[in-house]
Design an enzyme around this catalytic site. Structure first.
Site, short mmCIF file in Angstrom:
data_model
loop_
_atom_site.label_atom_id
_atom_site.label_comp_id
_atom_site.label_asym_id
_atom_site.label_seq_id
_atom_site.Cartn_x
_atom_site.Cartn_y
_atom_site.Cartn_z
N SER A 1 17.88 6.90 -91.32
CA SER A 1 18.57 7.70 -90.32
C SER A 1 19.67 6.86 -89.70
O SER A 1 19.53 5.64 -89.61
CB SER A 1 17.58 8.13 -89.24
OG SER A 1 18.31 8.56 -88.10
N TYR B 1 11.26 4.83 -83.13
CA TYR B 1 11.75 5.52 -84.33
C TYR B 1 12.90 4.72 -84.95
O TYR B 1 12.94 4.50 -86.17
CB TYR B 1 12.21 6.93 -83.97
CG TYR B 1 12.85 7.71 -85.11
CD1 TYR B 1 12.09 8.13 -86.20
CD2 TYR B 1 14.21 8.04 -85.09
CE1 TYR B 1 12.67 8.85 -87.24
CE2 TYR B 1 14.80 8.76 -86.13
CZ TYR B 1 14.04 9.17 -87.20
OH TYR B 1 14.61 9.88 -88.22
N ALA C 1 7.14 16.64 -99.00
CA ALA C 1 7.94 17.70 -99.60
C ALA C 1 7.52 19.09 -99.15
O ALA C 1 8.01 20.08 -99.67
CB ALA C 1 7.87 17.60 -101.12
N ASN C 2 6.60 19.17 -98.16
CA ASN C 2 6.13 20.50 -97.78
C ASN C 2 7.03 21.24 -96.79
O ASN C 2 6.83 22.42 -96.52
CB ASN C 2 4.69 20.44 -97.24
CG ASN C 2 4.58 19.57 -96.01
OD1 ASN C 2 4.55 18.36 -96.13
ND2 ASN C 2 4.55 20.17 -94.83
N THR C 3 8.02 20.54 -96.25
CA THR C 3 8.92 21.20 -95.31
C THR C 3 10.23 20.41 -95.20
O THR C 3 10.33 19.32 -95.76
CB THR C 3 8.23 21.33 -93.92
OG1 THR C 3 9.08 22.07 -93.03
CG2 THR C 3 7.97 19.98 -93.29
N GLY C 4 11.19 20.98 -94.50
CA GLY C 4 12.41 20.25 -94.16
C GLY C 4 13.22 19.77 -95.35
O GLY C 4 13.31 20.45 -96.38
N ILE C 5 13.79 18.57 -95.20
CA ILE C 5 14.68 18.00 -96.20
C ILE C 5 13.97 17.79 -97.54
O ILE C 5 14.51 18.09 -98.61
CB ILE C 5 15.24 16.65 -95.67
CG1 ILE C 5 16.12 16.92 -94.43
CG2 ILE C 5 16.01 15.90 -96.74
CD1 ILE C 5 16.48 15.67 -93.63
N GLY C 6 12.73 17.31 -97.48
CA GLY C 6 11.97 17.04 -98.71
C GLY C 6 11.75 18.30 -99.53
O GLY C 6 11.87 18.29 -100.76
N1 LIG Z 1 16.18 16.07 -89.28
C1 LIG Z 1 17.04 15.14 -88.93
O1 LIG Z 1 17.94 15.38 -88.12
C2 LIG Z 1 16.93 13.75 -89.52
C3 LIG Z 1 17.93 12.82 -89.20
C4 LIG Z 1 17.86 11.55 -89.74
C5 LIG Z 1 16.83 11.22 -90.58
N2 LIG Z 1 15.85 12.13 -90.88
C6 LIG Z 1 14.74 11.73 -91.78
O2 LIG Z 1 14.58 12.69 -92.81
C7 LIG Z 1 13.24 12.63 -93.31
C8 LIG Z 1 12.70 14.05 -93.46
O3 LIG Z 1 12.62 14.62 -92.17
P1 LIG Z 1 12.77 16.17 -91.86
O4 LIG Z 1 13.90 16.30 -90.91
O5 LIG Z 1 12.75 16.97 -93.10
O6 LIG Z 1 11.42 16.37 -90.99
P2 LIG Z 1 10.16 17.35 -91.12
O7 LIG Z 1 10.65 18.75 -91.35
O8 LIG Z 1 9.36 17.07 -89.91
O9 LIG Z 1 9.41 16.84 -92.44
C9 LIG Z 1 8.76 15.60 -92.45
C10 LIG Z 1 7.79 15.53 -93.61
O10 LIG Z 1 7.09 14.27 -93.54
C11 LIG Z 1 5.71 14.53 -93.70
N3 LIG Z 1 4.82 13.52 -93.11
C12 LIG Z 1 4.71 13.17 -91.82
N4 LIG Z 1 3.72 12.26 -91.66
C13 LIG Z 1 3.19 12.05 -92.90
C14 LIG Z 1 2.13 11.26 -93.40
N5 LIG Z 1 1.37 10.49 -92.61
N6 LIG Z 1 1.87 11.28 -94.73
C15 LIG Z 1 2.60 12.06 -95.55
N7 LIG Z 1 3.61 12.84 -95.14
C16 LIG Z 1 3.89 12.85 -93.82
C17 LIG Z 1 5.50 15.87 -93.03
O11 LIG Z 1 4.25 16.43 -93.42
P3 LIG Z 1 3.45 17.40 -92.37
O12 LIG Z 1 4.18 18.69 -92.37
O13 LIG Z 1 2.08 17.48 -92.98
O14 LIG Z 1 3.46 16.71 -91.05
C18 LIG Z 1 6.71 16.61 -93.56
O15 LIG Z 1 6.47 17.07 -94.88
C19 LIG Z 1 12.46 11.75 -92.32
O16 LIG Z 1 12.26 10.48 -92.88
C20 LIG Z 1 13.38 11.67 -91.11
O17 LIG Z 1 13.20 10.47 -90.40
C21 LIG Z 1 15.89 13.40 -90.37
#
Ligand SMILES: NC(=O)c1ccc[n+]([C@@H]2O[C@H](COP(=O)([O-])OP(=O)(O)OC[C@H]3O[C@@H](n4cnc5c(N)ncnc54)[C@H](OP(=O)(O)O)[C@@H]3O)[C@@H](O)[C@H]2O)c1
Ligand SMILES: *[C@@H]1O[C@H](CO)[C@@H](O)[C@H](O)[C@H]1NC(C)=O
Length: 322
Positions: free
Chosen positions: A173, A199, A44-49
């Site tokens: 995804s 992935y 939840a620290n960045t992005g969608i979360g």
């Molecule tokens: N963005 C897209 O276009 C897209 C499309 C389809 C699906 N998704 C899915 O959406 C979800 C969120 O992705 P996002 O786009 O928001 O990406 P993001 O901005 O990279 O955020 C990913 C989050 O996951 C955390 N994370 C990674 N490795 C971890 C670990 N070992 N333990 C705990 N937390 C961990 C990251 O923490 P850190 O910051 O500490 O690394 C970050 O908070 C993912 O499951 C991704 O596969 C995204």
């Protein structure tokens, strides 16, 4: 010359229009409140979360941000509190790349929390470029995106059942349809590793897991659904620059273009929010969602035999008794 440059401009506009049409504006408009309810969001620290955390905190939920980095997590919850106007936001440490950390996290939750109404399995990564492993020796994407969440969900199931009706939301995804089935003979991508394919396997595992879990939850009021959030400009692209190995000005230009055409994180969080709160979905389970709607997915993702096989293998890998 002029003709072809105009052609390029028009083409660019069409592509732009296509992306904004498909992936653009999306807004969940329901006004449900979550006062008295507890939500866990991984990553939840960045992005969608993070955007989902802001929205659910605004609706009155107690939001537990499960993050692996203390400094990034602390900075994020300050932001989430400020933007949502809620103080009921807490940080708890969780590294999904370590089964020990997952077990410790679950223990902490049972020690500190009375209830759990929504579990959002959101954390995930696309990368790194070269194969890497988790603390337990799993390939990193299958380890974090699937196995860590598999164990986490299982350990939190008693609390979810105690708090039912409750929900599990799995952020998968659309790329899970890129592969024709699970790579059971090479689950850890030892024989062949490529970022996008590996992935896709991890995201197919998310969908198979949520279908199988929904079958196992029949007869309870705990629901589980998976989703595609759209193509969203987040840090998910953090490894792409290493991968492309282009000069930095091109990287900057690409980044700029991506932010212009892709959905932003707030819009990317809408389907997650809808699955977490929408009253009309109270008893909907075992479905795959896009754009806040049920979507039909691939044959591979709905194969019950493979879902069961993946479940059994995962159980062994995380040392969970059946
Ligand atoms: N963005 C897209 O276009 C897209 C499309 C389809 C699906 N998704 C899915 O959406 C979800 C969120 O992705 P996002 O786009 O928001 O990406 P993001 O901005 O990279 O955020 C990913 C989050 O996951 C955390 N994370 C990674 N490795 C971890 C670990 N070992 N333990 C705990 N937390 C961990 C990251 O923490 P850190 O910051 O500490 O690394 C970050 O908070 C993912 O499951 C991704 O596969 C995204
Ligand atoms: C489901 O998976 C099993 C095992 O891999 C396979 O034998 C079967 O043909 C698949 N079924 C469908 C309908 O694809």
């Amino acid at each position: 010359m002029i003709k072809s440059s105009i052609f390029m401009i028009v083409l660019a506009m069409i592509i732009y229009g296509y992306f904004t049409f498909i992936y653009g504006r999306l807004e969940y408009e329901g006004s449900e409140r979550l006062d008295g309810k507890t939500v866990i969001i991984t990553g939840a620290n960045t992005g969608i979360g993070k955007e989902a955390a802001i929205d659910l905190a605004r609706r009155g939920a107690r939001v537990i941000c499960a993050c692996r980095s203390k400094s990034r997590g602390e900075a994020a919850i300050e932001d989430i509190k400020k933007t949502s106007g809620s103080n009921n936001v807490v940080l708890m440490m969780l590294d999904l790349g370590s089964l020990k950390s997952v077990r410790q996290f679950a223990k902490d939750i049972y020690a500190k929390e009375e209830r759990l109404d929504v579990l959002i399995n959101n954390a995930g990564l696309v990368g790194p470029v070269y194969r890497d492993t988790t603390k337990d020796g799993f390939e990193r994407m299958i380890g974090v995106n699937h196995l860590g969440h598999f164990l986490l969900t299982d350990l939190l199931l008693d609390l979810l059942k105690k708090s039912q009706p409750s929900r599990i939301v799995v952020v998968s995804s659309g790329s899970h349809t890129m592969v024709p089935g699970m790579n059971f003979d090479d689950l850890m991508s030892e024989k062949s590793y490529s970022v996008l394919t590996t992935y896709a396997y991890s995201k197919l595992a998310n969908v198979l897991f949520s279908f199988e879990m929904s079958r196992r939850l029949k007869g309870t009021s705990v629901t589980i659904n998976s989703l595609h959030p759209g193509v969203v400009m987040t840090e998910v692209f953090r490894y792409f620059e290493d991968y492309l190995q282009l000069p930095s000005f091109i990287n900057k230009a690409l980044r700029w273009m991506l932010s212009a055409v892709l959905r932003d994180a707030r819009q990317g969080a809408q389907t997650v929010i809808c699955l977490a709160v929408d009253k009309s979905l109270q008893s909907v389970s075992g479905q795959f969602f896009e754009e806040c709607e049920i979507y039909e997915t691939s044959e591979a993702a709905t194969n019950e035999t493979e879902a069961k096989m993946l479940w059994d293998i995962s159980q062994k890998l995380v040392n969970l008794s059946p």
